[in-house]
Design an enzyme around this catalytic site. Structure first.
Site, PDB file in Angstrom:
ATOM      1  CE  LYS A   1      -3.779  -1.895   2.550  1.00  0.00           C
ATOM      2  NZ  LYS A   1      -4.980  -1.671   1.906  1.00  0.00           N
TER       3      LYS A   1
ATOM      4  NE  ARG B   1     -11.142  -9.980  -2.077  1.00  0.00           N
ATOM      5  CZ  ARG B   1     -11.206  -8.815  -3.026  1.00  0.00           C
ATOM      6  NH1 ARG B   1     -11.689  -8.903  -4.199  1.00  0.00           N
ATOM      7  NH2 ARG B   1     -11.134  -7.440  -2.583  1.00  0.00           N
TER       8      ARG B   1
END
Length: 502
Positions: free
Chosen positions: A277, A351
């Site tokens: 990130k 997920r």
């Protein structure tokens, strides 16, 4: 925690007294009497509409002109139009009052309420006001060692007198137990990631829930490997801190009654892994475990009330870190279900954690429904901002019940779409599925939901709550300071209580 006590009127002994006034600015006989005791201070204040108009949420603190007596301040609190008052508005008014008297450095506050307000009994109103004040009293400043004494000020007590103190006490005690779940959720979410490693977090869960007769099991990496949880383990393999799966089982009714499964994403810190990130605001990734915290907080709220339901909570606790051992873009992992997933982006890790966690919950407990909670996608923030969480579901009735519960506690949900076209977008050329969609920038929240949906077994009701936009706030609200909100605890508690109590 703020001390709240329901007592007889003659026993009220506080520095400040709260006075409710609606936008009609008319005083009833009780307020006229109070006004006379304070030499017309209330009537003089409301006569000057520049000072006080009675609009909802307006708070005016005025020093008493009576030199004798304990009451040093009157706190005028605007109700607005009584016909428009709701439980949410009354509770938030309690929070606003607490915040204002805290800023005014008033240590003890009192409220006398004997009459109905709109459609609510005095005991109901009092319990809501007290609940709002309690939630707003939350602080997380234990690491601030140089705070001045004035900045450490807290309101010590809230004394309330109603026409039915026993009923008010009963109502508030329930709200207090729910608040304890919210406070745990806020506390663990606000903790720095070096303080809440997966092991430490798991131990804190066990410590609090085992006292509430909840069975807690902590699975380490060896146990998860034996179960085939390659998706969850792949996310955490770059970290020196071992991943954990925490299983919380609460049986409040017949053991043969079906379970509700709550599953939470617990990414303790999310660097993005090899798909790193940007550094700007990366520190906020300590909140990437708020879904798991909401699940634990809900378990606390349910178990402490001894609700007659069967619930299992499952949270996957991992750190998504870059290292020589970290998962790489392009890796293929085998999930507990046997399905394979191509990891095209290591920053779409939540997920993967949920895939194994929801499958485990279904295999072991055969639940009637599964609700997963996760700070899953930035796309949901773009779609809904900080007002709504996204709700995806394979069952309209389940979605409607969740949305209704959210409206009742002001933890709002917005139904988001599932569609076979979105499902097709996560097909992979070399595995059963990919962990991101194949159309860049398109329907990111829906494709993420479809990834999880592929791990929901036939006949199981399922809802996915993407709380990325609402889990933490950069500004205070009526019910708490900036930081972790504790979103999801009150919503899920309300949903469970309204729909699954035996």
């Amino acid at each position: 925690m703020l001390h709240v006590n329901f007592t007889e009127e003659e026993s009220l002994n506080t520095q400040a007294l709260i006075v409710f006034i609606d936008d009609k600015l008319k005083l009833d006989s009780e307020l006229i009497n109070l006004d006379q005791q304070h030499h017309g201070l209330i009537s003089k204040t409301i006569a000057n509409k520049l000072q006080f108009t009675g609009k909802y949420g307006q708070i005016k603190i005025i020093p008493s002109v009576v030199k004798s007596g304990e009451v040093k301040y009157l706190v005028l609190a605007g109700l607005g139009s009584e016909e428009k008052l709701t439980e949410v508005k009354i509770e938030e008014l309690g929070g606003k009052i607490l915040q204002n008297v805290t800023n005014a450095k008033i240590a003890t506050i009192g409220l006398k309420i004997k009459n109905r307000i709109s459609n609510f009994t005095s005991s109901h109103v009092a319990s809501l006001i007290a609940s709002g004040a309690l939630l707003a009293s939350y602080r997380f400043d234990k690491y601030r060692t140089t705070l001045k004494e004035a900045d450490k000020f807290v309101v010590e007590s809230f004394e309330i007198s109603t026409d039915n103190n026993a009923e008010a006490t009963k109502l508030f005690e329930v709200k207090k137990l729910i608040a304890e779940g919210v406070f745990f959720t806020r506390d663990i979410s606000n903790e720095p990631s070096n303080i809440k490693t997966p092991q430490i977090y798991a131990e804190r869960i066990a410590d609090i829930l085992e006292e509430l007769n909840v069975d807690v099991s902590i699975l380490g990496e060896r146990e998860m490997k034996n179960l085939g949880m390659g998706a969850l383990l792949g996310v955490g393999q770059g970290s020196q801190n071992e991943s954990k799966l925490v299983v919380m089982e609460y049986q409040g009714t017949n053991k043969d009654a079906p379970y509700i499964a709550l599953v939470g994403k617990g990414v303790i810190f999310d660097t993005g892994g090899i798909s790193l990130k940007p550094s700007n605001n990366m520190h906020l990734m300590r909140y990437d475990m708020c879904g798991s915290a909401a699940v634990v907080g809900t378990m606390i709220a349910v178990a402490s009330q001894e609700l007659p339901v069967n619930i299992v909570g499952v949270v996957g606790l991992v750190e998504n870190m870059p290292s020589g051992n970290a998962q790489r873009p392009g890796d293929v992992v085998t999930t507990m279900s046997g399905q394979t997933a191509e990891v095209l982006n290591t920053d779409a890790e939540g997920r993967l954690v949920l895939a194994d966690a929801v499958w485990y919950a279904q295999e072991k407990f055969k639940p009637k429904c599964v609700i997963d909670v996760a700070t899953l996608t930035g796309a949901i923030v773009v779609s809904l901002g900080p007002t709504y969480a996204g709700c995806f579901s394979n069952n309209d009735e389940l979605a409607d019940k969740l949305i209704k519960a959210g409206e009742e506690v002001n933890e709002k949900l917005w139904r988001m779409p599932l569609h076979e076209d979105y499902d097709a977008m996560i097909n992979s050329d070399i595995a059963d599925m990919a962990n991101i969609g194949n159309v860049p920038g398109a329907a990111g929240s829906s494709t993420a939901a479809h990834f999880i949906k592929r791990f929901i077994q036939e006949g199981v009701e399922w809802a996915h709550l993407d709380i990325a936009g609402v889990a933490n706030s950069n500004k205070p609200s009526s019910l708490g300071p900036k930081g972790a909100v504790g979103y999801g605890v009150r919503l899920l508690e309300k949903f469970i209580k309204e729909n699954y109590e035996q």
